[in-house]
Design a protein around this motif. Structure first.
Motif, PDB file in Angstrom:
ATOM      1  N   GLY A   8       5.103   2.863  -0.509  1.00 46.32           N
ATOM      2  CA  GLY A   8       5.738   2.301   0.679  1.00 46.32           C
ATOM      3  C   GLY A   8       4.721   1.739   1.658  1.00 46.32           C
ATOM      4  N   MET A   9       3.589   2.429   1.781  1.00 45.25           N
ATOM      5  CA  MET A   9       2.539   1.954   2.687  1.00 45.25           C
ATOM      6  C   MET A   9       1.919   0.656   2.179  1.00 45.25           C
ATOM      7  SD  MET A   9       0.634   5.486   3.802  1.00 45.25           S
ATOM      8  CE  MET A   9       1.523   6.756   4.732  1.00 45.25           C
ATOM      9  N   LEU A  10       1.769   0.522   0.853  1.00 40.37           N
ATOM     10  CA  LEU A  10       1.227  -0.724   0.300  1.00 40.37           C
ATOM     11  C   LEU A  10       2.168  -1.882   0.615  1.00 40.37           C
ATOM     12  CD1 LEU A  10      -0.747  -2.382  -1.364  1.00 40.37           C
ATOM     13  CD2 LEU A  10       0.463  -1.648  -3.436  1.00 40.37           C
ATOM     14  N   ALA A  11       3.473  -1.650   0.433  1.00 40.52           N
ATOM     15  CA  ALA A  11       4.446  -2.681   0.788  1.00 40.52           C
ATOM     16  C   ALA A  11       4.355  -3.000   2.276  1.00 40.52           C
ATOM     17  CB  ALA A  11       5.856  -2.227   0.420  1.00 40.52           C
ATOM     18  N   PRO A  14      13.290 -11.517   9.003  1.00 41.71           N
ATOM     19  CA  PRO A  14      13.058 -12.958   9.225  1.00 41.71           C
ATOM     20  C   PRO A  14      11.642 -13.406   8.847  1.00 41.71           C
ATOM     21  CG  PRO A  14      14.153 -11.975  11.122  1.00 41.71           C
ATOM     22  CD  PRO A  14      13.727 -10.839  10.246  1.00 41.71           C
ATOM     23  N   ALA A  15      10.647 -12.596   9.197  1.00 44.81           N
ATOM     24  CA  ALA A  15       9.257 -12.986   8.911  1.00 44.81           C
ATOM     25  C   ALA A  15       9.005 -13.086   7.405  1.00 44.81           C
ATOM     26  CB  ALA A  15       8.294 -11.976   9.540  1.00 44.81           C
ATOM     27  N   LEU A  16       9.531 -12.129   6.647  1.00 41.95           N
ATOM     28  CA  LEU A  16       9.322 -12.130   5.200  1.00 41.95           C
ATOM     29  C   LEU A  16      10.235 -13.114   4.481  1.00 41.95           C
ATOM     30  CD1 LEU A  16       8.759  -8.319   4.707  1.00 41.95           C
ATOM     31  CD2 LEU A  16       7.141 -10.116   4.049  1.00 41.95           C
ATOM     32  N   ARG A  62      -2.019 -16.298   0.624  1.00 43.22           N
ATOM     33  CA  ARG A  62      -3.462 -16.237   0.381  1.00 43.22           C
ATOM     34  C   ARG A  62      -4.024 -14.860   0.732  1.00 43.22           C
ATOM     35  NH1 ARG A  62      -7.801 -17.356   3.579  1.00 43.22           N
ATOM     36  NH2 ARG A  62      -6.466 -18.143   5.263  1.00 43.22           N
ATOM     37  N   MET A  63      -3.608 -14.323   1.879  1.00 45.80           N
ATOM     38  CA  MET A  63      -4.089 -13.000   2.301  1.00 45.80           C
ATOM     39  C   MET A  63      -3.514 -11.886   1.423  1.00 45.80           C
ATOM     40  SD  MET A  63      -6.201 -13.401   4.894  1.00 45.80           S
ATOM     41  CE  MET A  63      -6.183 -12.037   6.062  1.00 45.80           C
ATOM     42  N   THR A  64      -2.256 -12.038   1.001  1.00 44.89           N
ATOM     43  CA  THR A  64      -1.663 -11.036   0.107  1.00 44.89           C
ATOM     44  C   THR A  64      -2.351 -11.065  -1.250  1.00 44.89           C
ATOM     45  OG1 THR A  64       0.481 -11.223   1.219  1.00 44.89           O
ATOM     46  CG2 THR A  64       0.473 -10.266  -0.979  1.00 44.89           C
ATOM     47  N   LYS A  65      -2.653 -12.248  -1.727  1.00 46.28           N
ATOM     48  CA  LYS A  65      -3.364 -12.365  -3.003  1.00 46.28           C
ATOM     49  C   LYS A  65      -4.724 -11.675  -2.931  1.00 46.28           C
ATOM     50  CE  LYS A  65      -4.945 -15.774  -6.419  1.00 46.28           C
ATOM     51  NZ  LYS A  65      -5.044 -17.222  -6.756  1.00 46.28           N
ATOM     52  N   ALA A  66      -5.424 -11.858  -1.799  1.00 50.08           N
ATOM     53  CA  ALA A  66      -6.715 -11.196  -1.616  1.00 50.08           C
ATOM     54  C   ALA A  66      -6.532  -9.679  -1.588  1.00 50.08           C
ATOM     55  CB  ALA A  66      -7.379 -11.675  -0.325  1.00 50.08           C
ATOM     56  N   LEU A  67      -5.492  -9.217  -0.876  1.00 51.76           N
ATOM     57  CA  LEU A  67      -5.226  -7.773  -0.780  1.00 51.76           C
ATOM     58  C   LEU A  67      -4.968  -7.166  -2.158  1.00 51.76           C
ATOM     59  CD1 LEU A  67      -2.682  -6.148   1.734  1.00 51.76           C
ATOM     60  CD2 LEU A  67      -2.876  -5.390  -0.618  1.00 51.76           C
ATOM     61  N   ILE A  68      -4.025  -7.757  -2.903  1.00 49.28           N
ATOM     62  CA  ILE A  68      -3.646  -7.194  -4.203  1.00 49.28           C
ATOM     63  C   ILE A  68      -4.766  -7.332  -5.227  1.00 49.28           C
ATOM     64  CG2 ILE A  68      -2.029  -7.375  -6.137  1.00 49.28           C
ATOM     65  CD1 ILE A  68      -0.892  -6.055  -3.629  1.00 49.28           C
ATOM     66  N   ASN A  69      -5.416  -8.487  -5.252  1.00 47.61           N
ATOM     67  CA  ASN A  69      -6.522  -8.660  -6.196  1.00 47.61           C
ATOM     68  C   ASN A  69      -7.690  -7.738  -5.856  1.00 47.61           C
ATOM     69  OD1 ASN A  69      -5.091 -10.557  -7.629  1.00 47.61           O
ATOM     70  ND2 ASN A  69      -6.094 -12.328  -6.696  1.00 47.61           N
ATOM     71  N   GLY A  70      -7.852  -7.431  -4.569  1.00 46.07           N
ATOM     72  CA  GLY A  70      -8.886  -6.479  -4.180  1.00 46.07           C
ATOM     73  C   GLY A  70      -8.534  -5.074  -4.641  1.00 46.07           C
ATOM     74  N   LEU A  71      -7.302  -4.640  -4.354  1.00 48.83           N
ATOM     75  CA  LEU A  71      -6.888  -3.284  -4.724  1.00 48.83           C
ATOM     76  C   LEU A  71      -6.611  -3.145  -6.217  1.00 48.83           C
ATOM     77  CD1 LEU A  71      -4.600  -2.180  -1.751  1.00 48.83           C
ATOM     78  CD2 LEU A  71      -7.003  -1.612  -2.199  1.00 48.83           C
ATOM     79  N   TRP A  72      -6.501  -4.264  -6.925  1.00 52.52           N
ATOM     80  CA  TRP A  72      -6.377  -4.203  -8.389  1.00 52.52           C
ATOM     81  C   TRP A  72      -7.552  -3.443  -8.997  1.00 52.52           C
ATOM     82  CZ3 TRP A  72      -9.617  -5.809 -12.268  1.00 52.52           C
ATOM     83  CH2 TRP A  72      -9.099  -5.815 -13.564  1.00 52.52           C
ATOM     84  N   HIS A  73      -8.687  -3.473  -8.313  1.00 52.67           N
ATOM     85  CA  HIS A  73      -9.874  -2.798  -8.833  1.00 52.67           C
ATOM     86  C   HIS A  73      -9.735  -1.281  -8.830  1.00 52.67           C
ATOM     87  CE1 HIS A  73     -11.414  -6.834  -7.958  1.00 52.67           C
ATOM     88  NE2 HIS A  73     -12.315  -6.587  -8.884  1.00 52.67           N
ATOM     89  N   ILE A  74      -8.718  -0.754  -8.136  1.00 54.19           N
ATOM     90  CA  ILE A  74      -8.486   0.690  -8.198  1.00 54.19           C
ATOM     91  C   ILE A  74      -7.172   1.023  -8.911  1.00 54.19           C
ATOM     92  CG2 ILE A  74      -9.825   1.141  -6.109  1.00 54.19           C
ATOM     93  CD1 ILE A  74      -7.169   1.569  -4.631  1.00 54.19           C
ATOM     94  N   ILE A  81       4.789  -8.498  -4.019  1.00 55.82           N
ATOM     95  CA  ILE A  81       5.525  -9.271  -3.012  1.00 55.82           C
ATOM     96  C   ILE A  81       7.023  -9.064  -3.211  1.00 55.82           C
ATOM     97  CG2 ILE A  81       6.146 -11.615  -2.276  1.00 55.82           C
ATOM     98  CD1 ILE A  81       3.243 -12.414  -2.633  1.00 55.82           C
ATOM     99  N   TYR A  82       7.461  -9.029  -4.458  1.00 54.75           N
ATOM    100  CA  TYR A  82       8.884  -8.795  -4.737  1.00 54.75           C
ATOM    101  C   TYR A  82       9.319  -7.430  -4.194  1.00 54.75           C
ATOM    102  CZ  TYR A  82      13.341  -8.669  -7.205  1.00 54.75           C
ATOM    103  OH  TYR A  82      14.678  -8.600  -7.485  1.00 54.75           O
ATOM    104  N   PHE A  83       8.513  -6.382  -4.482  1.00 56.18           N
ATOM    105  CA  PHE A  83       8.822  -5.039  -3.966  1.00 56.18           C
ATOM    106  C   PHE A  83       8.978  -5.068  -2.442  1.00 56.18           C
ATOM    107  CE2 PHE A  83       6.410  -3.125  -7.760  1.00 56.18           C
ATOM    108  CZ  PHE A  83       7.594  -2.856  -8.441  1.00 56.18           C
ATOM    109  N   THR A  84       8.049  -5.764  -1.777  1.00 56.37           N
ATOM    110  CA  THR A  84       8.029  -5.784  -0.312  1.00 56.37           C
ATOM    111  C   THR A  84       9.251  -6.496   0.253  1.00 56.37           C
ATOM    112  OG1 THR A  84       5.601  -5.772  -0.333  1.00 56.37           O
ATOM    113  CG2 THR A  84       6.681  -6.478   1.708  1.00 56.37           C
ATOM    114  N   LYS A  85       9.548  -7.663  -0.281  1.00 52.73           N
ATOM    115  CA  LYS A  85      10.693  -8.419   0.237  1.00 52.73           C
ATOM    116  C   LYS A  85      12.006  -7.708  -0.076  1.00 52.73           C
ATOM    117  CE  LYS A  85       8.475 -12.938   0.516  1.00 52.73           C
ATOM    118  NZ  LYS A  85       8.669 -14.397   0.445  1.00 52.73           N
TER     119      LYS A  85
END
Length: 374
Positions: free
Chosen positions: A72-75, A229-231, A240-252, A262-266
Motif C-alpha cells: 500500500g505504501m508503494l502505491a 482526479p490527479a491520477l 517518467r518519475m514513476t518509471k524511475a521509481l519502479i526501475n530503481g526499486l526493481w533492484h530489490i 501504476i495499474y495497482f495504484t490507479k
C-alpha cells in the motif's frame, strides 16, 4: 459488503452529515491555508494526545500485515507523484529522477519507515528519534532548495498529502482485502498521526484525526477530491518519475513492473477503467458498460502480475499461513536489500549499491539534498 456499509450509514445519518461537513472544512483549510504554510516549527517532542499503548499496537500491526502495508505504501509513493506541487519539489531536488537516484532515495525512505515501526519510541536515544530528526532536517533543506529554484516551499498541504501516501490506501482499502480489524485501523492511523506531528504537520492539517472515524472522513475526501482526479489525469512527468521509481526499486524486488504498479495504484484510487473486481466501485457508483478497461492495455507479464497480486491479497492474505509466508518474503527482500543487493551491485557497483541511514556507531547519515543528480 456494500450493503453492510449502507446500513451503517443509515443508522446514524445526522452524525455522518456533521462529519462530512467537518471533512469538507478540513480539505478546504488544507488546500487554501495549508498550501501557504511550511513546517509547523514544533519541537521534536511527543504530542499531548499521544497514546503509548495504541502506538505500540500500531507498530505491532505493521509486523502482522507487513506485506500488504508495504504494498500500500508503494502505491502511495506512486500516487504522490501525481500531485503537481510535490512533483515539482522532487524534480527540483533531483533526488529521484533517474533509476539510480530513485533507487537510493526510495531505499532510504523504506529504511526510515521501517525504523519508525520497529524502533522503540519510548527510548529517546533509539534510532526512531535519530531517524525522525534526520528526515525533518532533510525536509527543511529540501524546502529551502525548492524555494530557491522556484518550485515553492514544502507546505503543510504537501506534507499531509504525502502522509496520505503512507496511510491512505491500506486503511481505506482494508475491506477490499477482507481486513475488518477496527483496532488495526485505530492503531495504524494513530501511529501516522504521531509520525505526521513529529514530521512537522500541524494538528489542523494532519490527515489522521483523533480517531478512526475522523481519520476515515479526512482520508476519503482527500482520495475523492485530490487523488482520484490527479491520477485520472497523469502527465509525462508522472510517468517518467514513476518509471524511475519502479526501475530503481526493481533492484530489490524483480516482481515490480511500471505498468502493473501504476495499474495497482490507479485501481486503489478508484480511477475509472482500472476496476478489476466487482467491488472495485465505490458504493455510490455503478459499472459503466461503455468504460474502457485499461487492464487489456497491459502486456502479458504485467497482466500476470496484476492478476496474481490481486488474487493473493484479496482472497488468500486473510489466512495466517499465507500472510506469514508473504511477510517472510518481505523480510527476505529487506535482508538482501541491506546485506547483498546483488542486482544493484551489478548495475551500480558495490559502493553505490549499499544504502545506509545510520553509521556503525548508530549516528545518522545525513540525507544529501542538492540540485544535482547524485
Amino acid at each position: 459488503m456494500h450493503v453492510h456499509e449502507t446500513e451503517t450509514h443509515k443508522d446514524k445519518p445526522d452524525n455522518d452529515h456533521v462529519e462530512d461537513a467537518q471533512a469538507s472544512a478540513y480539505l478546504d483549510n488544507l488546500l487554501k491555508n495549508g498550501s501557504q504554510e511550511g513546517d509547523s516549527g514544533a519541537e521534536l517532542e511527543l504530542p499531548p494526545w499521544y497514546d503509548e499503548q495504541l502506538f505500540k499496537r500500531g507498530q505491532q500491526y505493521f509486523s502482522k500485515y507487513r506485506f500488504v502495508m508495504t504494498s500500500g505504501m508503494l502505491a502511495g509513493l506512486i500516487a504522490v507523484l501525481a500531485i503537481p506541487s510535490i512533483l515539482r519539489v522532487l524534480m527540483c531536488t533531483k533526488q529521484s529522477s533517474t533509476c539510480f537516484t530513485a533507487y537510493r532515495r526510495y531505499v532510504r525512505t523504506i529504511m526510515h519507515t521501517q525504523t519508525w515501526h520497529f524502533s522503540p519510541i519510548e527510548d529517546r536515544s533509539s534510532k526512531f528519534w535519530t531517524s525522525m530528526a534526520t528526515v525533518r532536517r532533510a525536509h527543511s533543506r529540501s524546502s529551502k532548495l525548492s524555494t530557491r529554484c522556484g518550485a515553492g516551499v514544502i507546505s503543510q498541504k504537501d506534507l499531509a498529502l504525502t502522509q496520505f501516501g503512507f496511510i491512505g490506501f491500506i486503511t481505506l482499502g482494508a475491506h477490499r482485502i477482507q481486513l475488518y480489524d477496527q483496532d488495526f485501523l485505530e492503531a495504524t492511523t494513530h501511529v501516522w498521526r504521531v509520525l505526521g506531528y513529529l514530521l512537522g504537520i500541524k494538528d489542523e492539517y494532519n490527515i489522521c484525526g483523533g480517531n478512526w472515524e475522523e481519520s476515515k472522513k479526512r482520508l476519503d475526501i482527500v482520495m475523492r477530491k485530490v487523488y482520484t482526479p490527479a491520477l485520472s489525469n497523469t502527465n509525462e512527468d508522472f510517468y517518467r518519475m514513476t518509471k524511475a521509481l519502479i526501475n530503481g526499486l526493481w533492484h530489490i524486488n524483480a516482481m515490480f513492473s511500471v505498468g502493473a504498479n501504476i495499474y495497482f495504484t490507479k485501481r486503489l484510487a478508484y480511477v475509472k477503467g482500472y476496476e478489476y473486481y466487482s467491488f472495485d466501485y465505490r458504493a455510490d457508483e455503478k459499472p459503466d458498460p461503455q468504460q474502457k478497461s485499461y487492464y487489456y492495455d497491459l502486456n502479458l507479464w504485467d497482466r500476470f502480475i496484476v492478476s496474481y497480486g490481486l488474487f493473493i491479497v484479496t482472497f488468500l492474505h486473510k489466512y495466517d499461513l499465507i500472510r506469514c509466508y508473504f511477510n517472510f518474503r518481505v523480510w527476505l527482500v529487506d535482508f538482501f536489500m541491506h546485506y547483498l543487493p546483488f542486482f544493484a551491485i551489478w548495475n551500480f557497483g558495490i559502493k553505490s549499491a549499499y544504502v545506509r541511514i545510520f553509521r556503525s556507531e548508530g549516528n545518522a547519515i545525513e540525507i544529501e539534498v542538492n540540485s544535482k543528480e547524485e
